[in-house]
Scaffold this motif. Structure first.
Motif, PDB file in Angstrom:
ATOM      1  N   ARG A 356       0.645  -1.165   0.023  1.00 26.98           N
ATOM      2  CA  ARG A 356       0.006  -0.151   0.019  1.00 26.98           C
ATOM      3  C   ARG A 356       0.758   1.262   0.061  1.00 26.98           C
ATOM      4  NH1 ARG A 356      -0.973   1.597   5.868  1.00 26.98           N
ATOM      5  NH2 ARG A 356      -2.085   3.180   4.648  1.00 26.98           N
ATOM      6  N   ARG A 389       0.068  -7.299 -13.157  1.00 24.80           N
ATOM      7  CA  ARG A 389      -0.265  -5.832 -13.092  1.00 24.80           C
ATOM      8  C   ARG A 389      -1.275  -5.319 -12.395  1.00 24.80           C
ATOM      9  NH1 ARG A 389       1.053  -4.513 -19.273  1.00 24.80           N
ATOM     10  NH2 ARG A 389       0.018  -2.432 -19.022  1.00 24.80           N
ATOM     11  N   SER A 390      -1.937  -6.356 -11.682  1.00 20.69           N
ATOM     12  CA  SER A 390      -2.900  -5.979 -10.432  1.00 20.69           C
ATOM     13  C   SER A 390      -2.827  -6.767  -9.236  1.00 20.69           C
ATOM     14  CB  SER A 390      -4.481  -6.252 -11.148  1.00 20.69           C
ATOM     15  OG  SER A 390      -5.060  -7.581 -11.019  1.00 20.69           O
ATOM     16  N   GLN A 391      -3.378  -6.175  -8.295  1.00 22.90           N
ATOM     17  CA  GLN A 391      -3.172  -6.877  -6.830  1.00 22.90           C
ATOM     18  C   GLN A 391      -4.039  -8.367  -6.884  1.00 22.90           C
ATOM     19  OE1 GLN A 391      -4.467  -4.435  -3.459  1.00 22.90           O
ATOM     20  NE2 GLN A 391      -2.469  -4.112  -3.471  1.00 22.90           N
ATOM     21  N   HIS A 392      -4.851  -8.237  -7.570  1.00 18.51           N
ATOM     22  CA  HIS A 392      -5.635  -9.591  -7.907  1.00 18.51           C
ATOM     23  C   HIS A 392      -4.865 -10.750  -8.417  1.00 18.51           C
ATOM     24  CE1 HIS A 392      -9.737 -11.612  -8.046  1.00 18.51           C
ATOM     25  NE2 HIS A 392      -9.085 -12.043  -9.231  1.00 18.51           N
ATOM     26  N   GLN A 393      -4.425 -10.402  -9.456  1.00 16.95           N
ATOM     27  CA  GLN A 393      -3.467 -11.289  -9.921  1.00 16.95           C
ATOM     28  C   GLN A 393      -2.180 -11.460  -9.239  1.00 16.95           C
ATOM     29  OE1 GLN A 393      -4.786 -12.387 -12.794  1.00 16.95           O
ATOM     30  NE2 GLN A 393      -5.828 -11.094 -13.928  1.00 16.95           N
TER      31      GLN A 393
ATOM     32  N   HIS B 150      -4.949  -2.857 -15.173  1.00 19.05           N
ATOM     33  CA  HIS B 150      -5.131  -4.036 -14.654  1.00 19.05           C
ATOM     34  C   HIS B 150      -5.776  -3.990 -13.262  1.00 19.05           C
ATOM     35  CE1 HIS B 150      -2.630  -6.160 -17.858  1.00 19.05           C
ATOM     36  NE2 HIS B 150      -2.597  -4.902 -18.391  1.00 19.05           N
ATOM     37  N   TRP B 151      -7.011  -4.248 -13.339  1.00 15.68           N
ATOM     38  CA  TRP B 151      -7.775  -4.179 -12.113  1.00 15.68           C
ATOM     39  C   TRP B 151      -8.676  -5.394 -11.986  1.00 15.68           C
ATOM     40  CZ3 TRP B 151     -13.064  -3.720 -10.621  1.00 15.68           C
ATOM     41  CH2 TRP B 151     -13.233  -3.149  -9.154  1.00 15.68           C
ATOM     42  N   ARG B 152      -8.231  -5.822 -10.778  1.00 20.93           N
ATOM     43  CA  ARG B 152      -8.855  -7.163 -10.346  1.00 20.93           C
ATOM     44  C   ARG B 152      -8.662  -8.081 -11.597  1.00 20.93           C
ATOM     45  NH1 ARG B 152     -12.655  -8.810  -6.342  1.00 20.93           N
ATOM     46  NH2 ARG B 152     -13.746 -10.543  -6.873  1.00 20.93           N
ATOM     47  N   ASP B 153      -9.417  -8.856 -12.022  1.00 21.04           N
ATOM     48  CA  ASP B 153      -9.109  -9.644 -13.298  1.00 21.04           C
ATOM     49  C   ASP B 153      -9.399  -8.941 -14.577  1.00 21.04           C
ATOM     50  OD1 ASP B 153     -11.801  -9.884 -12.410  1.00 21.04           O
ATOM     51  OD2 ASP B 153     -12.267 -11.917 -13.050  1.00 21.04           O
ATOM     52  N   ILE B 164      -8.569   6.443 -12.607  1.00 21.71           N
ATOM     53  CA  ILE B 164      -7.771   5.170 -12.572  1.00 21.71           C
ATOM     54  C   ILE B 164      -8.451   4.390 -11.379  1.00 21.71           C
ATOM     55  CG2 ILE B 164      -5.615   4.017 -12.588  1.00 21.71           C
ATOM     56  CD1 ILE B 164      -4.445   6.954 -13.709  1.00 21.71           C
ATOM     57  N   ARG B 166      -8.836   2.055  -8.269  1.00 19.90           N
ATOM     58  CA  ARG B 166      -7.633   1.824  -7.326  1.00 19.90           C
ATOM     59  C   ARG B 166      -7.684   0.536  -6.889  1.00 19.90           C
ATOM     60  NH1 ARG B 166      -6.503   6.376  -9.096  1.00 19.90           N
ATOM     61  NH2 ARG B 166      -6.219   8.311  -7.804  1.00 19.90           N
ATOM     62  N   PRO B 167      -6.776   0.047  -6.312  1.00 17.13           N
ATOM     63  CA  PRO B 167      -6.996  -1.542  -5.852  1.00 17.13           C
ATOM     64  C   PRO B 167      -7.719  -1.743  -4.641  1.00 17.13           C
ATOM     65  CG  PRO B 167      -4.517  -0.578  -5.490  1.00 17.13           C
ATOM     66  CD  PRO B 167      -5.404   0.520  -6.315  1.00 17.13           C
ATOM     67  N   GLU B 168      -7.811  -0.636  -3.779  1.00 18.40           N
ATOM     68  CA  GLU B 168      -8.721  -0.759  -2.493  1.00 18.40           C
ATOM     69  C   GLU B 168     -10.341  -1.067  -3.062  1.00 18.40           C
ATOM     70  OE1 GLU B 168      -6.663   1.547  -2.957  1.00 18.40           O
ATOM     71  OE2 GLU B 168      -5.382   1.981  -1.056  1.00 18.40           O
ATOM     72  N   GLU B 170     -11.198  -2.703  -5.291  1.00 22.51           N
ATOM     73  CA  GLU B 170     -11.613  -3.988  -5.956  1.00 22.51           C
ATOM     74  C   GLU B 170     -12.204  -4.831  -4.802  1.00 22.51           C
ATOM     75  OE1 GLU B 170      -7.714  -6.271  -6.581  1.00 22.51           O
ATOM     76  OE2 GLU B 170      -7.338  -5.080  -8.319  1.00 22.51           O
ATOM     77  N   GLU B 321     -17.630   3.353  -0.717  1.00 24.49           N
ATOM     78  CA  GLU B 321     -16.306   3.454  -0.341  1.00 24.49           C
ATOM     79  C   GLU B 321     -16.087   4.964   0.238  1.00 24.49           C
ATOM     80  OE1 GLU B 321     -13.235   2.259  -3.129  1.00 24.49           O
ATOM     81  OE2 GLU B 321     -11.812   3.825  -2.370  1.00 24.49           O
ATOM     82  N   PHE B 352      -7.848  -3.675   2.899  1.00 26.32           N
ATOM     83  CA  PHE B 352      -6.495  -4.721   2.944  1.00 26.32           C
ATOM     84  C   PHE B 352      -5.566  -4.056   4.037  1.00 26.32           C
ATOM     85  CE2 PHE B 352      -6.146  -2.996  -1.194  1.00 26.32           C
ATOM     86  CZ  PHE B 352      -4.981  -2.159  -1.204  1.00 26.32           C
ATOM     87  N   ALA B 353      -5.512  -2.558   4.007  1.00 28.91           N
ATOM     88  CA  ALA B 353      -4.359  -1.909   4.919  1.00 28.91           C
ATOM     89  C   ALA B 353      -5.125  -1.640   6.190  1.00 28.91           C
ATOM     90  CB  ALA B 353      -3.933  -0.642   4.180  1.00 28.91           C
TER      91      ALA B 353
END
Ligand SMILES: C[S@@+](CC[C@H](N)C(=O)[O-])C[C@H]1O[C@@H](n2cnc3c(N)ncnc32)[C@H](O)[C@@H]1O
Lengths: 485, 364
Positions: A356, A389-393, B150-153, B164, B166-168, B170, B321, B352-353
């Motif tokens: 993070r 390239r993604s956290q999921h992957q 690239h976000w999630r799958d 863009i 964010r990973p959060e 997901e 969110e 996750f953080a």
């Protein structure tokens, strides 16, 4: 539902298309380009033994691994080269300089000899096809029954099994044919008075025995491979992990050279290669890295590489130009597919840490960093991935690594319990030094387990590893067989 | 203004009466003339350009040096990317832009490829220089440089004007997945993603709902977002199950008031005064409309919270969110007091953080 609804496909994730470069026959090229042996680097060289002597020994080398003796006498001049994927060829490199024709004939005959020898080893390892013959008879009988198709499901099953056994029989017949041709060649060779080509069959089997031949069921091109790669997990894909030893930048650079060597080796074999995890060193090289090698028998081959690899050279990172010795350790983990029993992982046993950005996260930060580390709390085993390239992957990749590590651990534990499992495990020890790569004061790569060596470290570092791998595999096969007898 | 972005008569007739792609009172398809044309991500462009191997190598070395020279300056300055990350991004750019990216990998450096070999690329050589310069010198986000995230799958097309993902975020999909599991009514109902941006959540939700009757509305006030979201929806072949509509929050959804089974939203929540202090990639390049949540960052969250009561049907699920603990607690408190009795099962969930990031619950 509408038709459209059924086609919910995601755009395919683009994979790095890697050019699968086939290893081309190195024999000729190498023998032409191999520089005359520099005596100064090879104090141990003695003059070559007379031709016949040599041939016998080179054959023995393959058949019985009495390598040390040859090494001593011939000054480590043997090179096992691959002419194509199915055979090992012995080409003592000095011969072609004196008389290229000899090399060729010797090699061709030797191919046949070794192939047959190996096929007989296969025989020792495979369930005899004979057992299938009564089964085939039963099935044929069933197939001929008029009421067969009253139960179509059962009928389908029977005819499929019948077809599959027939297929195997056919293979055997074709193989038999080929084997006979080889034997004819050997006979010819014998008439040529090339007595040293005579073979000793294991278990005193007669050369012409149809019983023995019937049991050889695979095509000749596969049999050597199968003999060498008969381990249960050998057909699996695998992870290869390289970790730098102590010694700072020099050893991190060495670790990355080793990793490159495997990437090239794997690509050269046509395997798919993906970098899963990579921890770069501060100045150069890597602290550790994991690649995934996808393809049939990737594990079977790569397992020969487990252990510590030692480099001796003048370090380019040492301003005083001193000679350094550094280590990189290599681990190879099979990726078990669904057919194998796999360790059940409890979600609650996992600690999942993600990268993070620090600070409040969310909309505040935009980063492409998406590393994930998963720790399996009960065993303390961890897996990290940050190259997707993604956290999921990254999480999915790290989970795959973790799963394989746990599976591997379990296999080893099982093996210790029933100590039958000798090959892959007793010989493979993460910590033991298996090979030295010396770039200074002389140039050589030598495997300490088999004493197999070559004088061209560059080609090895470029991924030309098959000689090392095959000689190790055949040595451990011999060893195993000795133990079995 | 409201509109459906790509109503197709044939399909909407199939979907009626459950789901109309046209708002009842709207003028359909007008925005196809207004909406900007979304950019194609580099990796999906045809390899229409060529450069020789030596030209590409030269570019690659230059780009690597640029990345190295950054060191930790950006990360020290504002939490921006460091060299290691920039090198990784460069690899991805190569992966996206070259037809045979492997040729530039270090292990191929000694292969005997002829330096004059012409190679096919998806952006011209000049552009490759320009793009990497923008990344380093202007701090243009990498995802805008390559045109995708690239976000999630998923691989989502993004461009300037669209946040863009964010990973959060997901994780919202995990929350939806949990809510929908074993609840056929939610699974086959109407959903909404408000402020959809690239369409990330809408697409994710539609994929979770699966092939049943579940449908998703995605709204956004930004025409670029609507255009890009529509493009992504089509790329995932979900145009029959997601309707993208232009307009402010619930405005384009008047026709389904009180009928929603669920909705998700990641509305702008950064307090206005914080925005200029964010890392350059965000503050200089991402749309303010997607970030600025007013004085305390709560303007849009409160608005959505009020709307949720009238838009959701009883038992309907929501997930928001937020900026973190303060906003989450404020929101929960607001639900318990100001819109008392409208919701139940209200919950704060950490990302996750460990930051209290999401507020979820159900319409009473
Ligand atoms: C933080 S972004 C979230 C985008 C996307 N849902 C995601 O998670 O990546 C907020 C989005 O809300 C949109 N937005 C801002 N004000 C809006 C409004 N009044 N009505 C609808 N959408 C709005 C912005 O255009 C932006 O796309």
């Amino acid at each position: 539902m509408t038709d459209q609804d059924t086609i919910v496909s995601s755009p395919p994730k683009k994979k790095v298309a890697r050019t699968a470069k086939k290893i081309t026959a190195p024999t000729k090229k190498e023998s032409q380009t191999r520089p005359p042996l520099a005596k100064s680097h090879r104090p141990a060289v003695v003059s070559p033994a007379p031709k016949k002597e040599r041939s016998r020994r080179t054959l023995n080398y393959l058949l019985r691994s009495s390598k040390e003796e040859i090494d001593k006498q011939e000054g480590r001049l043997l090179v096992i080269d691959r002419v194509d994927s199915d055979v090992m060829v012995l080409s003592p490199p000095y011969l072609d300089i004196q008389n290229p024709r000899i090399v060729e004939t010797v090699s061709v005959r030797r191919n046949n000899a070794t192939s047959i020898q190996h096929s007989l080893k296969v025989q020792a390892k495979r369930p005899p096809l004979e057992k299938l013959i009564p089964r085939l008879e039963i099935l044929s009988e069933q197939l001929n029954k008029p009421d067969l198709w009253d139960d179509p499901a059962r009928a389908g099953k029977i005819s499929r099994e019948h077809g599959s056994i027939m297929g195997k029989m056919k293979e055997v017949n074709a193989f038999e044919q080929e084997l006979f041709e080889h034997i004819d060649m050997i006979k010819l060779a014998r008439e040529d008075n090339d007595a040293e080509l005579e073979l000793t069959w294991p278990n005193g089997t007669e050369t012409g025995s149809p019983k023995a031949l019937l049991q050889l069921r695979t095509h000749i091109k596969e049999k050597e491979l199968e003999a060498l790669l008969a381990g249960e997990q050998d057909p699996c894909s695998c992870f290869i992990e390289v970790q730098a030893g102590a010694g700072g930048t020099e050893s991190m650079d060495w670790a990355s050279m080793v990793m490159q060597m495997y990437i090239k080796w794997a690509e050269g074999r046509g395997f798919g290669v993906t970098v899963v995890d990579e921890m770069p060193g501060e100045m150069a090289g890597i602290k550790r890295a994991t690649i995934k090698v996808d393809g049939e028998y990737a594990f079977g081959y790569a397992k020969a590489e487990v252990g510590a690899h030692r480099l001796v050279r003048i370090s380019p990172f040492d301003s005083n130009k001193r000679r350094h010795t550094s280590f990189a350790s290599v681990a190879v983990i099979p990726i078990l597919s669904d057919g194998y029993s796999r360790v059940q992982i409890n979600e609650s046993d996992l600690k999942i840490e993600r990268y993070r950005a620090g600070g409040p996260g969310g909309q505040h930060a935009n980063t492409t960093e998406s590393a994930v580390r998963i720790t399996h709390i009960p065993t303390g085993i961890t897996a990290t991935c940050q190259n997707e390239r993604s956290q999921h992957q990254n999480k999915a990749s790290a989970m795959a690594v973790l799963q394989s590590r746990l599976d591997h651990l379990e296999t080893e534990r099982q093996a210790q319990i029933n100590a039958e499992h000798t090959v892959s495990l007793t010989d493979i020890n993460f910590g033991s030094q298996i090979r030295s790569y010396v770039l200074h004061p002389y140039r050589m790569v030598k495997d300490h387990r088999t004493d197999y060596e070559v004088s061209d470290p560059d080609s090895v570092l470029q991924g030309d590893l098959d000689g090392f791998i095959l000689s190790f595999l055949s040595a451990s096969l011999d060893k195993n067989k000795d133990e079995d007898l | 203004m409201k509109s459906s972005s790509f109503a197709r008569p044939s399909l909407s007739s199939i979907l009626q009466p459950v789901f109309s792609l046209r708002p009842k009172h709207g003028r359909p398809i007008i925005c196809s003339t207004i909406l900007p044309k979304p950019h194609t991500p580099i990796y999906l462009r045809p390899p229409a350009f060529q450069a020789t191997l030596s030209e590409l190598k030269k570019w690659h070395i230059w780009a690597k040096n640029q990345a190295t020279s950054v060191g930790s300056t950006f990360s020290d300055l504002d939490n921006g990317p460091d060299s290691t990350l920039l090198h990784r991004e460069l690899n991805w750019l190569v992966e996206d832009a070259l037809e045979q990216p492997a040729i530039l990998l270090p292990q191929n450096s000694r292969n005997n490829y002829d330096d004059a070999t012409p190679l096919s690329i998806r952006a011209c050589l000049d552009d490759l220089y320009k793009l990497w310069k923008q990344r380093i010198e202007e701090r243009r986000p990498f995802q805008y440089v390559v045109g995708c995230e690239h976000w999630r799958d998923l691989i989502l097309s993004v461009e300037e004007g669209v946040l863009i993902p964010r990973p959060e975020t997901e994780m919202i999909l995990d929350l939806v997945d949990n809510a929908v599991k074993g609840n056929e009514e939610l699974k086959n109902g109407l959903w909404a993603d408000l402020g959809t941006g690239s369409g990330a959540l809408a697409i994710g939700v539609a994929r979770i709902l699966g092939l049943g009757c579940g449908r998703v509305f995605a709204t956004d006030l930004s025409p670029i977002a609507v255009a890009v979201a529509s493009y992504n929806v089509e790329r995932y072949n979900l145009q029959d199950r997601i309707a993208v509509r232009l307009g402010s929050w619930f405005d384009p959804l008047k026709d389904v008031q009180g009928e929603l089974s669920g909705f998700v939203s990641n509305p702008p929540y950064i307090p206005s005064e914080d925005i200029n202090g964010l890392q350059a990639e965000v503050s200089k390049h991402e749309p303010r409309l997607a970030l600025d949540g007013g004085a305390n960052g709560m303007n849009d969250l409160i608005h959505l919270c009020n709307g949720a009561a009238s838009m959701l049907k009883p038992g309907g699920f929501f997930a928001f969110e937020t900026n973190g603990e303060k906003q989450s607690k404020f929101l929960v408190d607001y639900m318990h007091t100001k819109v008392k009795g409208s919701f139940y099962g209200v919950n704060i969930i950490s990302d996750f953080a460990g930051i209290q990031r999401f507020v979820t619950g159900y319409r009473a």
